[in-house]
Scaffold this active site. Structure first.
Site, PDB file in Angstrom:
ATOM      1  N   ASP A 153       0.819  -1.213   0.000  1.00 30.92           N
ATOM      2  CA  ASP A 153       0.000   0.000   0.000  1.00 30.92           C
ATOM      3  C   ASP A 153       0.854   1.264   0.000  1.00 30.92           C
ATOM      4  O   ASP A 153       2.002   1.259   0.444  1.00 30.92           O
ATOM      5  CB  ASP A 153      -0.881   0.045   1.256  1.00 30.92           C
ATOM      6  CG  ASP A 153      -2.006  -0.971   1.237  1.00 30.92           C
ATOM      7  OD1 ASP A 153      -2.007  -1.840   0.346  1.00 30.92           O
ATOM      8  OD2 ASP A 153      -2.870  -0.905   2.127  1.00 30.92           O
ATOM      9  N   HIS A 314       3.598  -2.335   3.189  1.00 30.44           N
ATOM     10  CA  HIS A 314       3.617  -0.946   2.731  1.00 30.44           C
ATOM     11  C   HIS A 314       4.993  -0.650   2.147  1.00 30.44           C
ATOM     12  O   HIS A 314       6.000  -0.777   2.851  1.00 30.44           O
ATOM     13  CB  HIS A 314       3.323   0.016   3.886  1.00 30.44           C
ATOM     14  CG  HIS A 314       1.989  -0.215   4.534  1.00 30.44           C
ATOM     15  ND1 HIS A 314       1.760  -1.250   5.414  1.00 30.44           N
ATOM     16  CD2 HIS A 314       0.807   0.449   4.409  1.00 30.44           C
ATOM     17  CE1 HIS A 314       0.498  -1.218   5.812  1.00 30.44           C
ATOM     18  NE2 HIS A 314      -0.102  -0.203   5.215  1.00 30.44           N
TER      19      HIS A 314
END
Length: 476
Positions: A153, A314
Protein backbone atom coordinates in the site's frame (compact mmCIF):
# COMPACT_ATOMS: atom_id res chain seq x y z
CA UNK A 1 -16.00 -18.51 22.80
CA UNK A 2 -14.47 -19.72 19.58
CA UNK A 3 -16.56 -17.33 17.49
CA UNK A 4 -15.87 -14.43 19.86
CA UNK A 5 -12.13 -15.02 19.57
CA UNK A 6 -12.29 -15.05 15.80
CA UNK A 7 -14.34 -11.86 15.64
CA UNK A 8 -12.02 -9.96 17.98
CA UNK A 9 -8.99 -11.13 16.05
CA UNK A 10 -10.68 -10.23 12.78
CA UNK A 11 -11.56 -6.70 13.86
CA UNK A 12 -8.05 -6.13 15.17
CA UNK A 13 -6.54 -7.37 11.92
CA UNK A 14 -8.73 -5.20 9.71
CA UNK A 15 -8.26 -2.02 11.73
CA UNK A 16 -4.55 -2.52 12.35
CA UNK A 17 -3.37 -1.45 8.91
CA UNK A 18 -2.32 2.20 9.18
CA UNK A 19 -3.77 2.41 12.68
CA UNK A 20 -2.11 4.07 15.64
CA UNK A 21 -0.46 2.14 18.43
CA UNK A 22 1.12 3.63 21.51
CA UNK A 23 3.56 0.73 21.53
CA UNK A 24 5.74 0.57 18.42
CA UNK A 25 6.59 -3.05 19.22
CA UNK A 26 3.02 -4.19 19.78
CA UNK A 27 2.03 -7.35 17.95
CA UNK A 28 -1.50 -6.90 16.66
CA UNK A 29 -3.64 -10.07 16.76
CA UNK A 30 -3.65 -11.68 13.33
CA UNK A 31 -6.45 -13.51 11.58
CA UNK A 32 -4.78 -16.84 10.86
CA UNK A 33 -7.82 -19.11 10.93
CA UNK A 34 -11.51 -18.71 10.25
CA UNK A 35 -10.93 -16.47 7.24
CA UNK A 36 -14.08 -17.63 5.47
CA UNK A 37 -15.96 -17.13 8.72
CA UNK A 38 -14.91 -13.47 8.82
CA UNK A 39 -16.09 -12.83 5.28
CA UNK A 40 -19.43 -14.45 6.04
CA UNK A 41 -19.86 -12.51 9.29
CA UNK A 42 -19.13 -9.22 7.54
CA UNK A 43 -21.61 -10.09 4.80
CA UNK A 44 -24.31 -10.80 7.40
CA UNK A 45 -23.61 -7.53 9.18
CA UNK A 46 -22.41 -9.29 12.33
CA UNK A 47 -19.29 -7.15 12.50
CA UNK A 48 -19.60 -3.40 13.14
CA UNK A 49 -18.53 -0.78 10.64
CA UNK A 50 -15.09 0.68 11.36
CA UNK A 51 -15.22 3.93 13.28
CA UNK A 52 -13.82 7.12 11.83
CA UNK A 53 -10.63 8.07 13.73
CA UNK A 54 -11.27 10.80 16.30
CA UNK A 55 -9.52 14.14 15.93
CA UNK A 56 -6.53 14.47 18.22
CA UNK A 57 -6.50 17.93 19.78
CA UNK A 58 -3.25 19.82 20.16
CA UNK A 59 -1.70 19.47 23.60
CA UNK A 60 1.02 22.03 23.03
CA UNK A 61 1.08 25.53 21.74
CA UNK A 62 1.50 25.46 17.97
CA UNK A 63 4.51 27.32 16.61
CA UNK A 64 3.54 29.13 13.44
CA UNK A 65 5.98 28.53 10.56
CA UNK A 66 5.77 30.23 7.19
CA UNK A 67 2.35 31.52 8.14
CA UNK A 68 1.02 33.68 5.34
CA UNK A 69 -2.62 34.06 6.26
CA UNK A 70 -3.17 32.88 9.83
CA UNK A 71 -5.42 30.19 11.22
CA UNK A 72 -7.72 27.96 9.19
CA UNK A 73 -9.99 24.98 9.62
CA UNK A 74 -13.14 24.39 11.69
CA UNK A 75 -14.06 27.59 13.48
CA UNK A 76 -11.56 29.67 11.50
CA UNK A 77 -12.55 29.28 7.84
CA UNK A 78 -10.48 28.77 4.71
CA UNK A 79 -7.17 30.09 3.47
CA UNK A 80 -7.65 32.47 0.54
CA UNK A 81 -4.79 30.71 -1.25
CA UNK A 82 -2.38 27.92 -0.48
CA UNK A 83 -2.99 25.14 1.99
CA UNK A 84 -4.43 24.53 5.44
CA UNK A 85 -2.16 22.25 7.46
CA UNK A 86 -3.42 19.49 9.70
CA UNK A 87 -2.58 21.78 12.62
CA UNK A 88 -4.85 24.52 11.23
CA UNK A 89 -2.39 27.04 9.78
CA UNK A 90 -2.27 28.51 6.28
CA UNK A 91 0.93 28.00 4.31
CA UNK A 92 2.35 27.03 0.95
CA UNK A 93 5.06 24.44 1.59
CA UNK A 94 4.92 20.65 1.60
CA UNK A 95 4.35 20.60 5.36
CA UNK A 96 1.04 22.39 4.82
CA UNK A 97 -0.05 20.91 1.48
CA UNK A 98 0.81 17.20 1.63
CA UNK A 99 -2.01 14.66 1.74
CA UNK A 100 -3.60 13.17 3.68
CA UNK A 101 -3.05 15.68 6.51
CA UNK A 102 -3.74 18.93 4.64
CA UNK A 103 -7.30 20.08 5.46
CA UNK A 104 -8.49 20.10 1.85
CA UNK A 105 -11.86 21.66 2.75
CA UNK A 106 -10.04 24.78 3.97
CA UNK A 107 -7.08 25.09 1.59
CA UNK A 108 -7.50 25.22 -2.20
CA UNK A 109 -3.84 24.32 -2.72
CA UNK A 110 -3.96 21.02 -0.82
CA UNK A 111 -2.66 18.08 -2.86
CA UNK A 112 -6.02 16.36 -2.39
CA UNK A 113 -7.67 19.15 -4.42
CA UNK A 114 -5.46 18.74 -7.48
CA UNK A 115 -7.13 17.11 -10.48
CA UNK A 116 -5.28 14.98 -13.06
CA UNK A 117 -5.33 16.12 -16.68
CA UNK A 118 -7.62 14.67 -19.30
CA UNK A 119 -11.23 13.59 -19.50
CA UNK A 120 -12.97 12.29 -16.41
CA UNK A 121 -13.44 8.53 -16.20
CA UNK A 122 -16.78 8.94 -14.42
CA UNK A 123 -18.85 8.14 -17.52
CA UNK A 124 -17.00 4.94 -18.45
CA UNK A 125 -19.22 1.86 -18.29
CA UNK A 126 -18.62 -0.32 -15.23
CA UNK A 127 -20.09 -3.76 -15.89
CA UNK A 128 -19.67 -6.28 -13.09
CA UNK A 129 -18.04 -9.34 -14.60
CA UNK A 130 -16.65 -12.53 -13.13
CA UNK A 131 -17.36 -14.23 -9.81
CA UNK A 132 -15.36 -11.98 -7.45
CA UNK A 133 -17.79 -9.81 -5.42
CA UNK A 134 -17.93 -6.04 -5.87
CA UNK A 135 -18.15 -3.64 -2.91
CA UNK A 136 -20.01 -4.85 0.13
CA UNK A 137 -18.20 -6.67 2.92
CA UNK A 138 -15.03 -6.99 0.87
CA UNK A 139 -12.50 -9.74 0.16
CA UNK A 140 -10.29 -11.10 2.94
CA UNK A 141 -8.77 -14.29 1.61
CA UNK A 142 -7.48 -16.11 -1.45
CA UNK A 143 -9.30 -19.05 -2.98
CA UNK A 144 -6.43 -20.86 -4.74
CA UNK A 145 -4.46 -23.20 -2.46
CA UNK A 146 -0.70 -22.65 -2.53
CA UNK A 147 -0.97 -18.95 -3.38
CA UNK A 148 0.26 -16.03 -1.29
CA UNK A 149 -0.83 -12.66 -2.61
CA UNK A 150 1.72 -10.11 -1.43
CA UNK A 151 0.22 -6.62 -1.47
CA UNK A 152 1.83 -3.22 -0.90
CA UNK A 153 0.00 0.00 0.00
CA UNK A 154 0.70 3.75 -0.28
CA UNK A 155 3.34 3.78 -3.04
CA UNK A 156 5.00 4.16 -5.34
CA UNK A 157 7.78 5.58 -3.22
CA UNK A 158 11.56 5.84 -3.04
CA UNK A 159 11.96 2.14 -2.24
CA UNK A 160 9.50 0.65 -4.74
CA UNK A 161 11.95 0.18 -7.60
CA UNK A 162 14.23 -1.86 -5.35
CA UNK A 163 11.22 -3.86 -4.19
CA UNK A 164 10.45 -4.75 -7.81
CA UNK A 165 14.04 -5.96 -8.19
CA UNK A 166 13.63 -8.27 -5.21
CA UNK A 167 10.36 -9.70 -6.52
CA UNK A 168 12.03 -10.33 -9.90
CA UNK A 169 14.83 -12.35 -8.32
CA UNK A 170 12.26 -14.76 -6.85
CA UNK A 171 9.93 -14.69 -9.83
CA UNK A 172 7.15 -13.46 -7.54
CA UNK A 173 4.26 -11.20 -8.48
CA UNK A 174 2.52 -8.71 -6.20
CA UNK A 175 -0.37 -6.27 -6.14
CA UNK A 176 0.35 -2.58 -5.60
CA UNK A 177 -2.44 -0.47 -4.11
CA UNK A 178 -1.38 2.90 -5.46
CA UNK A 179 -2.15 6.31 -3.98
CA UNK A 180 -2.17 9.11 -6.55
CA UNK A 181 -0.84 12.09 -4.60
CA UNK A 182 0.21 11.54 -0.99
CA UNK A 183 3.11 12.29 1.36
CA UNK A 184 4.13 15.33 -0.68
CA UNK A 185 5.69 13.13 -3.36
CA UNK A 186 3.86 14.71 -6.32
CA UNK A 187 1.12 13.32 -8.54
CA UNK A 188 1.90 9.90 -9.98
CA UNK A 189 1.04 10.88 -13.56
CA UNK A 190 3.13 14.08 -13.68
CA UNK A 191 6.17 12.85 -11.74
CA UNK A 192 8.28 10.72 -14.13
CA UNK A 193 9.87 8.73 -11.30
CA UNK A 194 6.47 7.37 -10.25
CA UNK A 195 5.05 7.00 -13.77
CA UNK A 196 8.06 4.91 -14.82
CA UNK A 197 7.75 2.66 -11.77
CA UNK A 198 4.05 2.04 -12.44
CA UNK A 199 4.81 1.21 -16.08
CA UNK A 200 7.46 -1.20 -14.89
CA UNK A 201 5.02 -2.85 -12.47
CA UNK A 202 2.62 -3.53 -15.32
CA UNK A 203 5.38 -4.65 -17.70
CA UNK A 204 6.66 -7.19 -15.18
CA UNK A 205 3.25 -8.75 -14.57
CA UNK A 206 2.29 -7.17 -11.26
CA UNK A 207 -1.27 -6.03 -10.58
CA UNK A 208 -2.07 -2.32 -10.30
CA UNK A 209 -4.88 -1.45 -7.86
CA UNK A 210 -6.24 1.73 -6.29
CA UNK A 211 -5.64 3.13 -2.81
CA UNK A 212 -7.52 6.38 -3.62
CA UNK A 213 -6.20 9.71 -4.85
CA UNK A 214 -4.93 11.20 -1.58
CA UNK A 215 -5.52 8.60 1.15
CA UNK A 216 -8.60 10.12 2.77
CA UNK A 217 -10.83 8.04 5.03
CA UNK A 218 -13.64 7.01 2.68
CA UNK A 219 -16.12 6.38 5.49
CA UNK A 220 -16.01 10.06 6.47
CA UNK A 221 -16.51 11.66 3.03
CA UNK A 222 -19.53 13.24 1.36
CA UNK A 223 -20.63 11.57 -1.91
CA UNK A 224 -18.89 14.07 -4.23
CA UNK A 225 -15.55 13.95 -2.42
CA UNK A 226 -15.84 10.17 -2.16
CA UNK A 227 -16.26 9.80 -5.92
CA UNK A 228 -13.42 12.25 -6.57
CA UNK A 229 -11.06 10.15 -4.46
CA UNK A 230 -11.69 7.20 -6.77
CA UNK A 231 -12.20 8.99 -10.11
CA UNK A 232 -9.12 11.21 -9.81
CA UNK A 233 -6.93 8.19 -9.12
CA UNK A 234 -8.51 6.44 -12.11
CA UNK A 235 -7.64 9.42 -14.30
CA UNK A 236 -4.03 9.50 -13.11
CA UNK A 237 -3.51 5.76 -13.64
CA UNK A 238 -5.27 6.04 -17.02
CA UNK A 239 -2.87 8.83 -17.97
CA UNK A 240 0.04 6.45 -17.30
CA UNK A 241 -1.22 3.08 -18.55
CA UNK A 242 -4.27 3.81 -20.68
CA UNK A 243 -6.59 1.92 -18.30
CA UNK A 244 -7.48 1.85 -14.60
CA UNK A 245 -8.11 -0.87 -11.99
CA UNK A 246 -11.21 -2.59 -10.67
CA UNK A 247 -9.50 -3.64 -7.41
CA UNK A 248 -8.96 -1.25 -4.51
CA UNK A 249 -8.13 -1.15 -0.81
CA UNK A 250 -9.68 1.54 1.41
CA UNK A 251 -7.20 3.79 3.25
CA UNK A 252 -6.77 2.70 6.86
CA UNK A 253 -8.67 -0.44 5.76
CA UNK A 254 -11.83 1.34 6.87
CA UNK A 255 -15.00 1.20 4.80
CA UNK A 256 -18.43 1.23 6.41
CA UNK A 257 -21.60 -0.08 4.77
CA UNK A 258 -22.24 3.19 2.90
CA UNK A 259 -18.67 3.14 1.61
CA UNK A 260 -19.05 -0.48 0.49
CA UNK A 261 -22.24 0.34 -1.41
CA UNK A 262 -20.63 3.31 -3.17
CA UNK A 263 -17.64 1.24 -4.22
CA UNK A 264 -19.98 -1.42 -5.58
CA UNK A 265 -21.67 1.26 -7.70
CA UNK A 266 -18.25 2.31 -9.00
CA UNK A 267 -17.45 -1.30 -9.87
CA UNK A 268 -14.67 -1.98 -7.36
CA UNK A 269 -13.56 -5.16 -5.62
CA UNK A 270 -12.86 -4.04 -2.03
CA UNK A 271 -9.72 -5.88 -0.95
CA UNK A 272 -8.59 -6.43 2.63
CA UNK A 273 -6.26 -9.18 3.93
CA UNK A 274 -6.00 -12.12 6.30
CA UNK A 275 -2.31 -11.81 7.15
CA UNK A 276 -0.92 -8.52 8.47
CA UNK A 277 2.71 -8.67 9.57
CA UNK A 278 2.46 -5.08 10.90
CA UNK A 279 5.68 -3.93 9.26
CA UNK A 280 4.51 -0.32 9.66
CA UNK A 281 4.51 -0.82 13.45
CA UNK A 282 8.01 -2.30 13.43
CA UNK A 283 10.19 0.24 11.60
CA UNK A 284 13.54 -0.47 13.31
CA UNK A 285 16.13 -3.23 12.74
CA UNK A 286 15.30 -4.57 16.20
CA UNK A 287 11.50 -4.46 16.03
CA UNK A 288 11.16 -5.86 12.49
CA UNK A 289 11.68 -9.29 14.06
CA UNK A 290 8.14 -8.92 15.45
CA UNK A 291 6.84 -8.90 11.88
CA UNK A 292 8.89 -11.97 11.00
CA UNK A 293 7.46 -13.75 14.03
CA UNK A 294 3.92 -12.96 12.86
CA UNK A 295 4.78 -14.29 9.41
CA UNK A 296 6.29 -17.48 10.82
CA UNK A 297 3.30 -18.08 13.09
CA UNK A 298 1.08 -18.11 10.01
CA UNK A 299 3.29 -19.79 7.41
CA UNK A 300 5.31 -22.39 9.31
CA UNK A 301 2.34 -24.58 10.38
CA UNK A 302 0.48 -24.07 7.10
CA UNK A 303 0.24 -26.43 4.15
CA UNK A 304 0.39 -25.05 0.57
CA UNK A 305 -1.68 -28.02 -0.49
CA UNK A 306 -4.70 -26.54 1.27
CA UNK A 307 -3.83 -23.02 2.51
CA UNK A 308 -3.51 -19.60 0.91
CA UNK A 309 -2.92 -16.10 2.26
CA UNK A 310 -3.70 -12.50 1.30
CA UNK A 311 -0.99 -10.42 2.96
CA UNK A 312 -0.49 -6.66 3.45
CA UNK A 313 2.69 -4.56 3.51
CA UNK A 314 3.62 -0.95 2.73
CA UNK A 315 6.33 0.00 0.26
CA UNK A 316 6.82 3.38 1.97
CA UNK A 317 8.46 1.55 4.90
CA UNK A 318 12.20 0.94 4.28
CA UNK A 319 12.57 -2.02 6.65
CA UNK A 320 9.52 -3.70 5.13
CA UNK A 321 11.19 -3.47 1.73
CA UNK A 322 14.84 -4.10 2.53
CA UNK A 323 14.51 -6.62 5.34
CA UNK A 324 11.07 -8.18 5.71
CA UNK A 325 10.38 -8.74 2.00
CA UNK A 326 13.52 -10.86 1.52
CA UNK A 327 12.55 -12.91 4.56
CA UNK A 328 9.03 -13.53 3.28
CA UNK A 329 10.13 -14.40 -0.25
CA UNK A 330 12.74 -16.88 0.98
CA UNK A 331 10.17 -18.43 3.32
CA UNK A 332 7.62 -18.77 0.53
CA UNK A 333 10.11 -20.50 -1.74
CA UNK A 334 11.23 -22.88 1.00
CA UNK A 335 7.65 -23.75 1.91
CA UNK A 336 6.49 -24.19 -1.68
CA UNK A 337 4.11 -21.24 -1.98
CA UNK A 338 3.60 -19.20 -5.14
CA UNK A 339 3.88 -15.41 -4.99
CA UNK A 340 0.94 -14.14 -7.04
CA UNK A 341 -1.35 -11.17 -7.55
CA UNK A 342 -4.69 -10.76 -5.80
CA UNK A 343 -6.50 -11.40 -9.07
CA UNK A 344 -4.56 -14.63 -9.59
CA UNK A 345 -5.18 -15.89 -6.06
CA UNK A 346 -8.92 -15.38 -6.62
CA UNK A 347 -8.80 -17.14 -10.02
CA UNK A 348 -10.06 -13.93 -11.63
CA UNK A 349 -8.98 -13.58 -15.29
CA UNK A 350 -6.65 -10.63 -15.93
CA UNK A 351 -9.18 -9.15 -18.34
CA UNK A 352 -11.35 -8.40 -15.29
CA UNK A 353 -8.69 -6.46 -13.38
CA UNK A 354 -8.98 -3.22 -15.35
CA UNK A 355 -11.34 -0.90 -17.22
CA UNK A 356 -10.80 1.43 -20.15
CA UNK A 357 -8.63 0.50 -23.09
CA UNK A 358 -7.69 -3.16 -23.32
CA UNK A 359 -4.50 -3.49 -21.26
CA UNK A 360 -1.37 -4.23 -23.20
CA UNK A 361 1.97 -4.94 -21.63
CA UNK A 362 3.88 -1.64 -21.74
CA UNK A 363 7.57 -1.58 -22.44
CA UNK A 364 9.47 -0.73 -19.26
CA UNK A 365 11.87 2.23 -19.32
CA UNK A 366 15.16 1.10 -20.89
CA UNK A 367 17.26 4.26 -20.81
CA UNK A 368 17.41 4.27 -24.62
CA UNK A 369 19.11 0.85 -24.83
CA UNK A 370 17.87 -1.92 -27.08
CA UNK A 371 16.15 -4.81 -25.26
CA UNK A 372 18.14 -8.02 -25.48
CA UNK A 373 16.78 -10.61 -27.90
CA UNK A 374 19.55 -13.19 -27.46
CA UNK A 375 20.21 -13.11 -23.71
CA UNK A 376 23.33 -10.94 -23.91
CA UNK A 377 23.66 -7.47 -22.42
CA UNK A 378 26.13 -4.63 -22.21
CA UNK A 379 26.78 -1.05 -23.19
CA UNK A 380 24.10 -0.93 -25.90
CA UNK A 381 21.70 -3.68 -24.79
CA UNK A 382 19.57 -3.98 -21.65
CA UNK A 383 17.94 -6.99 -20.00
CA UNK A 384 15.03 -4.90 -18.69
CA UNK A 385 11.89 -6.11 -20.47
CA UNK A 386 13.61 -9.13 -22.03
CA UNK A 387 12.34 -12.70 -21.80
CA UNK A 388 15.57 -13.85 -20.15
CA UNK A 389 15.35 -11.86 -16.90
CA UNK A 390 15.93 -8.23 -15.98
CA UNK A 391 19.44 -8.48 -14.48
CA UNK A 392 22.69 -8.22 -16.47
CA UNK A 393 25.51 -10.29 -14.95
CA UNK A 394 29.14 -9.20 -14.82
CA UNK A 395 29.73 -11.59 -17.73
CA UNK A 396 27.10 -9.98 -19.96
CA UNK A 397 24.22 -12.44 -19.69
CA UNK A 398 20.60 -11.69 -18.79
CA UNK A 399 18.89 -13.61 -16.00
CA UNK A 400 17.15 -13.40 -12.65
CA UNK A 401 19.32 -15.47 -10.31
CA UNK A 402 21.69 -14.19 -7.64
CA UNK A 403 24.56 -14.74 -10.10
CA UNK A 404 22.93 -12.27 -12.48
CA UNK A 405 21.47 -9.80 -9.99
CA UNK A 406 24.10 -9.83 -7.23
CA UNK A 407 27.79 -8.96 -7.05
CA UNK A 408 29.13 -7.67 -10.36
CA UNK A 409 25.68 -7.05 -11.83
CA UNK A 410 25.79 -4.29 -14.47
CA UNK A 411 23.27 -1.71 -13.26
CA UNK A 412 23.53 0.26 -16.51
CA UNK A 413 22.26 -2.69 -18.53
CA UNK A 414 19.61 -4.13 -16.21
CA UNK A 415 18.33 -4.18 -12.66
CA UNK A 416 20.49 -5.35 -9.76
CA UNK A 417 19.53 -6.51 -6.28
CA UNK A 418 22.07 -8.75 -4.60
CA UNK A 419 24.36 -6.11 -3.16
CA UNK A 420 21.73 -3.47 -2.49
CA UNK A 421 21.67 -1.21 0.47
CA UNK A 422 18.76 1.08 1.22
CA UNK A 423 19.04 4.41 -0.58
CA UNK A 424 20.43 7.16 1.55
CA UNK A 425 18.42 10.24 2.26
CA UNK A 426 20.18 13.60 2.19
CA UNK A 427 21.15 14.47 5.73
CA UNK A 428 18.85 16.88 7.55
CA UNK A 429 19.82 18.98 10.54
CA UNK A 430 18.83 17.28 13.79
CA UNK A 431 16.45 19.35 15.86
CA UNK A 432 18.10 21.26 18.69
CA UNK A 433 15.01 23.06 19.99
CA UNK A 434 12.35 20.34 19.84
CA UNK A 435 10.72 21.58 16.63
CA UNK A 436 10.66 19.62 13.37
CA UNK A 437 9.68 19.96 9.72
CA UNK A 438 10.56 18.60 6.29
CA UNK A 439 13.96 20.27 6.66
CA UNK A 440 14.67 19.48 10.33
CA UNK A 441 14.42 15.97 11.75
CA UNK A 442 13.70 14.60 15.21
CA UNK A 443 15.63 11.41 14.43
CA UNK A 444 18.66 11.42 16.70
CA UNK A 445 17.47 14.39 18.74
CA UNK A 446 17.28 14.45 22.53
CA UNK A 447 13.54 15.15 22.41
CA UNK A 448 12.40 11.92 20.73
CA UNK A 449 12.44 10.55 17.18
CA UNK A 450 8.83 11.29 16.13
CA UNK A 451 7.63 14.57 14.59
CA UNK A 452 4.01 15.39 15.48
CA UNK A 453 1.54 17.01 13.10
CA UNK A 454 2.10 20.20 15.08
CA UNK A 455 5.85 20.24 14.49
CA UNK A 456 7.17 19.01 17.85
CA UNK A 457 9.58 16.14 18.55
CA UNK A 458 8.59 13.48 21.06
CA UNK A 459 7.90 9.82 21.74
CA UNK A 460 4.21 9.65 22.72
CA UNK A 461 1.27 8.48 20.63
CA UNK A 462 0.46 12.14 19.92
CA UNK A 463 3.87 12.50 18.28
CA UNK A 464 4.24 9.09 16.64
CA UNK A 465 0.63 8.26 15.74
CA UNK A 466 -2.09 9.96 13.72
CA UNK A 467 -0.76 13.03 11.91
CA UNK A 468 2.89 12.19 12.56
CA UNK A 469 5.06 13.86 9.90
CA UNK A 470 7.32 11.20 8.30
CA UNK A 471 9.35 13.96 6.65
CA UNK A 472 10.47 15.19 10.07
CA UNK A 473 11.10 11.95 11.91
CA UNK A 474 9.94 8.38 12.38
CA UNK A 475 6.26 7.43 12.67
CA UNK A 476 4.39 4.39 13.91
Amino acid sequence: MKYTTIIVGAIASVTSAHSVSSDANAVVPQLLGGRKFLSEMKARGALPDAAVPAHIEAKREVVERQNTEGRCGPGFGSCATGCCSGAGWCGITEEYCAAPDCLYQYGPGCDANKIPAGASTASIARPKVGSVPYGGAGIYDCSVAGDIALTFDDGPYSYTSDLLDKLAVYGAKATFFITGNNLGKGAIDTTPQWSDIIKRMAAEGHQIASHTWSHQNLSSLDPVTFDNQMIHNEMAIRNILGYFPTYMRPPYSECNSTCGARLANLGYHVTYFDLDTAGYLNPTPESIQNSKNIWDAAINPSNPGRDAFLQIEHDIQPLSVYNLTDYMLASMRAKGYRGVTVGDCLADPKANWYRGNTPTTPTPPTGGLAISTDGTCGATTTCVGSTFGNCCSQYGWCGSTADHCGAGCQAGSGTCTGSQTPPTTPAKPVSTDGTCSSTTTCAGSTFGNCCSQYGWCGTTADHCGTGCNPLGGTCN
